[in-house]
Design an enzyme around this catalytic site. Structure first.
Site, PDB file in Angstrom:
ATOM      1  CG  ASP A 122      11.054   1.677 -10.169  1.00  0.00           C
ATOM      2  OD1 ASP A 122      11.884   2.137  -9.958  1.00  0.00           O
ATOM      3  OD2 ASP A 122       9.929   1.881 -10.922  1.00  0.00           O
ATOM      4  CG  ASP A 141      11.866   6.303  -7.743  1.00  0.00           C
ATOM      5  OD1 ASP A 141      12.426   7.165  -8.755  1.00  0.00           O
ATOM      6  OD2 ASP A 141      11.658   5.093  -8.107  1.00  0.00           O
TER       7      ASP A 141
END
Length: 169
Positions: A122, A141
């Site tokens: 991330d 995401d």
């Protein structure tokens, strides 16, 4: 364009943009806050973290067997079912089809990370100073979230067109 080719290309596109950005981040950043890059001041930053859990790190402290079941096996089964559903269900409107492809592409990209690296990379962080603040996330995401919003929008637009007033004869 052939419908199945369209589905395949859209899923591959979502996986590819996610994986390309993750390769760039892993190759050019320092993990954690000491390697943060301000893109737009402190409002939009790149901060590389490795996430062993799901959304916002949930489940990262789970027993490894439970993590395997809930973050790898179950999502893989759901993704296989959604792929089957979108290929077989020819009545899906174009917006819903694109939405499902975004969800599947993002899901596959994060499952791929879990299989290959044991965790998900991330790196995006948004902080609009008290108005809106995110956890650290990635393009997979974004794909999944965008797909969910598109499905929601599609369901509302379908619902409003299906429920027309009764016609008089």
């Amino acid at each position: 364009m052939n419908r199945n080719l369209f589905i395949t290309l859209l899923i591959i596109f979502n996986i590819a943009i996610d994986q390309i950005t993750k390769v760039v981040v892993r190759g050019s950043m320092i993990p954690g806050r000491k390697g943060e890059i301000d893109v737009i001041g402190k409002y939009f930053q790149l901060i590389w973290v490795e996430n062993k859990g799901a959304f916002l790190g949930m489940g990262s402290d789970m027993n490894p067997i439970l993590r395997l079941i809930f973050l790898l096996i179950l999502p893989t089964l759901v993704l296989i079912y959604v792929i089957y559903y979108i290929v077989k269900t020819k009545e899906l409107d174009r917006l819903s089809l694109i939405a499902f492809c975004c969800i599947v592409g993002g899901g596959i990209a994060n499952v791929f990370d879990r299989i290959v690296f044991g965790e998900v990379t991330d790196f995006f962080f948004i902080n609009l100073g008290g108005i809106f603040k995110t956890g650290i996330f990635n393009l997979a995401d974004v794909s999944v979230t965008t797909g969910m919003f598109m499905l929601l929008f599609s369901s509302f637009t379908k619902r409003s067109t299906k429920h027309t007033p009764l016609e008089t004869k």
